[in-house]
Write a protein that holds these residues in place. Structure first.
Motif, short mmCIF file in Angstrom:
data_model
loop_
_atom_site.label_atom_id
_atom_site.label_comp_id
_atom_site.label_asym_id
_atom_site.label_seq_id
_atom_site.Cartn_x
_atom_site.Cartn_y
_atom_site.Cartn_z
N CYS A 247 -12.73 3.35 -2.43
CA CYS A 247 -12.50 3.16 -3.92
C CYS A 247 -13.84 3.70 -4.51
O CYS A 247 -14.83 3.79 -4.07
N ARG B 26 -7.93 -3.84 -13.80
CA ARG B 26 -6.95 -3.15 -13.04
C ARG B 26 -6.06 -4.23 -12.60
O ARG B 26 -6.46 -4.78 -11.64
N GLU C 91 -2.42 -4.73 -10.43
CA GLU C 91 -1.59 -3.95 -9.29
C GLU C 91 0.21 -4.62 -9.62
O GLU C 91 0.08 -5.92 -10.21
N ALA D 283 -0.66 0.86 -10.00
CA ALA D 283 -2.11 0.24 -10.86
C ALA D 283 -1.76 0.36 -12.17
O ALA D 283 -1.27 1.49 -12.62
N GLU D 284 -2.14 -0.73 -13.09
CA GLU D 284 -1.99 -0.72 -14.41
C GLU D 284 -3.40 -0.92 -15.12
O GLU D 284 -4.00 -1.45 -14.46
N ASP E 123 -5.56 4.70 -9.58
CA ASP E 123 -5.53 4.06 -7.86
C ASP E 123 -6.59 3.83 -7.09
O ASP E 123 -6.69 3.10 -6.31
N ARG F 162 -11.99 0.82 -9.18
CA ARG F 162 -11.79 -0.60 -9.31
C ARG F 162 -12.84 -1.10 -10.43
O ARG F 162 -14.01 -0.51 -10.41
#
Length: 386
Positions: free
Chosen positions: A146, A155, A157, A162-163, A187, A190
């Motif tokens: 990531c 972020r 899940e 992922a939103e 996705d 992070r």
């Protein structure tokens, strides 16, 4: 009857703090490090947790000259600050020369947008291109699981992937600048600071012994010294700034100006004209070199036409399933989201429940889900209607 051994049900895999089902030491993270306190804390915090951290700083302008201007990033002293953090925490750090990419993708667009009579947001362009596109590719080439950044967004899940959500600290929320993030990028990204207030981040920086703990936040656009964007445009486009007329919405010529670049929609001060009433910039007509001014009531717009829309909300088989969908929309980074509806029948647009003032082409309209903190996407403001 033979004995039957009943196997215990498989144990659910334990996820690490970044959401991967493996130990931190087996999780490679590329940390984007601008040299500021936020990105430094992200990299140092993950290193302390035992992640395989690789710090990457993008040199974006000025050939790494030792700029000491408070509020800058990604050049000079900031690069040295990022390297010191990596050295103190014991992880590798690389500096990538992205100056030409940054100039082509961000600075050139900045100049052209201003000269077209619009108001650009270079930070969005930078995230959209250099950081989340080019840097993501570098992270993948380094074998990272990531890419972690210091943005104040969350972020989350869900069953559908992922939103993107607003930060827990509303005063620090940066989702407006990340509306162009794609599903694929989300996705891979992070954002470890999304649940933290700034005060906790600075306290964590001090706890980790980082010299940047009290470093000022970035304020100005990184490549615009002292906020003098006109000088940057003049340097990039010599001779392109031309004078013209200041015209009232009723047709009266009120005076002259030195270039539409010196004005933005909603501006009141510094117009250079005086009448007995407060006047505001209502519209910029770059082709005619005109600055159109008028009373406050002329500022209100109810419909916003958009271009280059990025939708990261619920999947829709066809766009017209979104026609009339209620949303909240933010039309400036400093304003709260307001109620509106989407219209996609003849191109994307936003219909505001109540008129908004100072909506400027070149800025972004960012969509939020009413009743939640989820970002649904957004687009660039192309035109407005009263």
């Amino acid at each position: 009857m033979s004995d039957v051994s009943l196997a215990a049900p498989p144990r659910a895999q334990t996820l690490n703090s970044l959401g991967f089902a493996k130990p931190p030491a087996q999780t490679r993270v590329v940390a984007a490090m601008s040299g500021g306190v936020d990105s430094s804390v992200v990299a140092a915090m993950l290193a302390r947790e035992g992640y395989d951290v690789v710090g990457v700083t993008l040199q974006l302008y000025d050939h790494g000259a030792a700029i000491n201007k408070a509020g800058s990033c990604c050049a000079g002293q900031d690069i040295h600050d990022a390297r010191r953090v990596a050295d103190s925490m014991g992880f590798p750090h690389y500096v990538l020369d992205y100056e030409s990419r940054f100039r082509n993708a961000v600075m050139e667009d900045f100049a052209d947008t201003y000269l077209a009579g619009a108001t650009p947001i270079p930070c969005v362009r930078c995230n959209q291109t250099v950081k989340f596109k080019d840097l993501k590719r570098v992270a993948e080439e380094l074998g990272a699981d990531c890419l972690a950044t210091g943005h104040y967004v969350r972020r989350v899940e869900s069953d559908h992937g992922a939103e993107l959500h607003r930060a827990a600290d509303a005063n620090r929320d940066q989702t407006y600048f990340l509306f162009a993030t794609t599903r694929e990028q989300l996705d891979f990204l992070r954002f470890p600071l999304g649940d933290k207030p700034k005060s906790d981040v600075r306290a964590l920086a001090a706890e980790l012994g980082l010299r940047v703990a009290e470093k000022p936040d970035s304020q100005d656009i990184c490549f615009v010294p002292q906020g003098k964007y006109q000088a940057v445009v003049e340097k990039l486009r010599p001779g392109a700034i031309e004078p013209g007329d200041i015209v009232h919405v009723d047709g009266r010529v009120m005076g002259r100006h030195d270039g539409v670049i010196n004005f933005t929609v909603g501006q009141r001060r510094g117009l250079g004209v005086a009448t007995g009433e407060p006047l505001f910039v209502v519209k910029l007509n770059a082709a005619a070199k005109r600055v159109i001014v008028g009373p406050r009531e002329a500022l209100g717009v109810s419909r916003i036409a958009l271009k280059d829309v990025n939708w990261i909300g619920e999947n829709a088989a066809v766009e017209d399933q979104l026609d009339g969908r209620p949303i909240l929309v933010r039309v400036r980074s400093t304003r709260p989201p307001v109620p509106a509806r989407l219209s996609v029948g003849a191109g994307w647009s936003v219909l505001l429940d109540a008129p908004e003032e100072g909506v400027a082409p070149g800025q972004a309209a960012v969509f939020y889900d009413p009743g939640t903190t989820r970002v649904l996407g957004g687009g660039w403001i192309a035109a407005t209607e009263r």
